[in-house]
Design a protein around this motif. Structure first.
Motif, PDB file in Angstrom:
ATOM      1  N   SER A   1      -3.456   2.132  -1.958  1.00 58.30           N
ATOM      2  CA  SER A   1      -2.973   3.016  -1.470  1.00 58.30           C
ATOM      3  C   SER A   1      -1.845   3.070  -0.383  1.00 58.30           C
ATOM      4  CB  SER A   1      -4.634   3.916  -0.401  1.00 58.30           C
ATOM      5  OG  SER A   1      -3.953   3.535   0.572  1.00 58.30           O
TER       6      SER A   1
ATOM      7  N   TYR B   1      -2.905  -0.250 -14.743  1.00 53.77           N
ATOM      8  CA  TYR B   1      -2.595   0.247 -13.670  1.00 53.77           C
ATOM      9  C   TYR B   1      -2.152   2.702 -14.321  1.00 53.77           C
ATOM     10  CZ  TYR B   1      -2.025  -4.558 -12.710  1.00 53.77           C
ATOM     11  OH  TYR B   1      -2.370  -5.765 -12.530  1.00 53.77           O
ATOM     12  N   GLU B   2      -3.241   2.996 -13.740  1.00 51.34           N
ATOM     13  CA  GLU B   2      -3.461   4.368 -13.499  1.00 51.34           C
ATOM     14  C   GLU B   2      -2.648   4.743 -11.941  1.00 51.34           C
ATOM     15  OE1 GLU B   2      -6.501   6.718 -14.125  1.00 51.34           O
ATOM     16  OE2 GLU B   2      -7.484   5.311 -12.465  1.00 51.34           O
TER      17      GLU B   2
ATOM     18  N   ASN C   1      -3.666  -2.398   0.294  1.00 57.36           N
ATOM     19  CA  ASN C   1      -4.233  -2.345  -1.405  1.00 57.36           C
ATOM     20  C   ASN C   1      -5.870  -3.051  -0.173  1.00 57.36           C
ATOM     21  OD1 ASN C   1      -3.887  -5.780  -0.206  1.00 57.36           O
ATOM     22  ND2 ASN C   1      -5.268  -6.147  -1.584  1.00 57.36           N
ATOM     23  N   SER C   2      -7.015  -2.649  -1.019  1.00 52.07           N
ATOM     24  CA  SER C   2      -8.656  -2.469  -0.647  1.00 52.07           C
ATOM     25  C   SER C   2      -9.334  -3.737  -1.261  1.00 52.07           C
ATOM     26  CB  SER C   2      -9.354  -1.339  -1.881  1.00 52.07           C
ATOM     27  OG  SER C   2     -10.720  -1.782  -1.038  1.00 52.07           O
TER      28      SER C   2
ATOM     29  N   ASN D   1     -11.090  -0.495 -15.962  1.00 47.65           N
ATOM     30  CA  ASN D   1     -11.704  -2.273 -16.088  1.00 47.65           C
ATOM     31  C   ASN D   1     -11.365  -3.064 -17.312  1.00 47.65           C
ATOM     32  OD1 ASN D   1     -12.154  -0.902 -17.902  1.00 47.65           O
ATOM     33  ND2 ASN D   1     -13.651   0.409 -17.840  1.00 47.65           N
TER      34      ASN D   1
ATOM     35  N   PRO E   1      -7.526  -9.076  -5.179  1.00 49.18           N
ATOM     36  CA  PRO E   1      -7.196  -8.436  -5.306  1.00 49.18           C
ATOM     37  C   PRO E   1      -5.611  -8.727  -3.686  1.00 49.18           C
ATOM     38  CG  PRO E   1      -9.295  -7.112  -5.045  1.00 49.18           C
ATOM     39  CD  PRO E   1      -9.302  -8.414  -4.886  1.00 49.18           C
TER      40      PRO E   1
ATOM     41  N   VAL F   1      -6.790  -2.082  -6.579  1.00 50.73           N
ATOM     42  CA  VAL F   1      -6.744  -0.930  -5.513  1.00 50.73           C
ATOM     43  C   VAL F   1      -5.615  -0.819  -4.350  1.00 50.73           C
ATOM     44  CG1 VAL F   1      -7.909   1.339  -5.209  1.00 50.73           C
ATOM     45  CG2 VAL F   1      -8.534  -0.364  -6.394  1.00 50.73           C
TER      46      VAL F   1
ATOM     47  N   LEU G   1      -2.292   6.627  -4.875  1.00 50.57           N
ATOM     48  CA  LEU G   1      -2.696   5.199  -5.304  1.00 50.57           C
ATOM     49  C   LEU G   1      -2.652   4.924  -6.569  1.00 50.57           C
ATOM     50  CD1 LEU G   1      -6.056   4.219  -4.918  1.00 50.57           C
ATOM     51  CD2 LEU G   1      -6.630   5.749  -6.370  1.00 50.57           C
TER      52      LEU G   1
ATOM     53  N   ASN H   1     -11.277  -5.085  -8.771  1.00 55.66           N
ATOM     54  CA  ASN H   1     -10.560  -4.385  -9.277  1.00 55.66           C
ATOM     55  C   ASN H   1      -9.093  -3.950  -8.168  1.00 55.66           C
ATOM     56  OD1 ASN H   1     -11.499  -5.013 -12.272  1.00 55.66           O
ATOM     57  ND2 ASN H   1     -11.985  -2.858 -12.217  1.00 55.66           N
TER      58      ASN H   1
ATOM     59  N   THR I   1     -13.055  -3.890  -3.167  1.00 57.45           N
ATOM     60  CA  THR I   1     -13.622  -4.096  -4.975  1.00 57.45           C
ATOM     61  C   THR I   1     -12.667  -5.344  -5.694  1.00 57.45           C
ATOM     62  OG1 THR I   1     -13.927  -2.428  -7.068  1.00 57.45           O
ATOM     63  CG2 THR I   1     -11.090  -2.927  -5.264  1.00 57.45           C
TER      64      THR I   1
ATOM     65  N   ARG J   1      -4.004   1.995  -9.198  1.00 56.85           N
ATOM     66  CA  ARG J   1      -5.506   1.539  -9.138  1.00 56.85           C
ATOM     67  C   ARG J   1      -5.541   0.774 -10.816  1.00 56.85           C
ATOM     68  NH1 ARG J   1     -10.976   5.079  -9.822  1.00 56.85           N
ATOM     69  NH2 ARG J   1      -9.418   6.141 -11.561  1.00 56.85           N
TER      70      ARG J   1
END
Length: 128
Positions: free
Chosen positions: A77, A108-109, A67-68, A92, A17, A75, A87, A73, A71, A89
Motif C-alpha cells: 500500500s 498484479y492488480e 509491503n505487508s 493467486n 513479500p 501486497v 494498493l 502473496n 500474507t 496486490r
C-alpha cells in the motif's frame, strides 16, 4: 532487462513479500500500471508515483510505500502527504489481471485513489 529475467523476479512463493520487495527496489525495477474508464497509466518506484490520466498532465507524487508481511502473496500500500492512496496486490497463481490493452500479461492488480476518484488496473514489473 529482458522479459524472461523480469518474470524470474515475480513473486512465486520462493521469497517472502519483504525479500521480494527488497529485490525489486535494489535492482531498479518498478511497477508499470495502466487502466481505462478513464484511461490512465503510472510508474511506481519505492518512493515515487508518476501518474498520467486524461484530465491532467503527468503528475509526480512522492509516496511512502509499505509491503505487508501478513500474507504469502505480495501486497503493498502507498500514500502521499496530499491524500493519494493506493494498493498493489499479487493475484493467486491461477489468475491474471486482464484489461485488454497493449500491456504484458500481469499477475498484479492496482488501485489508486486520486482526488476521490478510484483508478483500477493492472501492473507489471520492468526495469526503471
Amino acid at each position: 532487462m529482458n522479459k524472461a529475467k523480469v518474470e524470474q523476479m515475480q513473486q512465486i512463493d520462493m521469497l517472502s513479500p519483504t525479500e521480494f520487495w527488497n529485490k525489486v527496489t535494489n535492482n531498479s525495477i518498478g511497477f508499470y500500471a495502466s487502466g481505462y474508464e478513464p484511461f490512465w497509466n503510472a510508474k511506481i518506484t519505492k518512493n515515487r508515483l508518476q501518474f498520467l490520466h486524461l484530465k491532467e498532465d503527468n503528475i509526480a507524487i512522492k509516496i511512502d510505500i509499505k509491503n505487508s508481511a501478513m500474507t504469502d502473496n505480495f501486497v503493498a500500500s502507498f500514500h502521499s502527504k496530499n491524500g493519494v492512496i493506493g494498493l498493489i496486490r499479487a493475484l493467486n497463481k491461477e489468475s491474471k489481471c486482464e484489461i485488454n490493452i497493449d500491456e504484458p500479461d500481469s499477475i498484479y492488480e492496482i488501485f489508486i485513489n486520486y482526488k476521490g476518484q478510484v483508478f483500477e488496473g493492472c501492473a507489471y514489473l520492468d526495469k526503471l
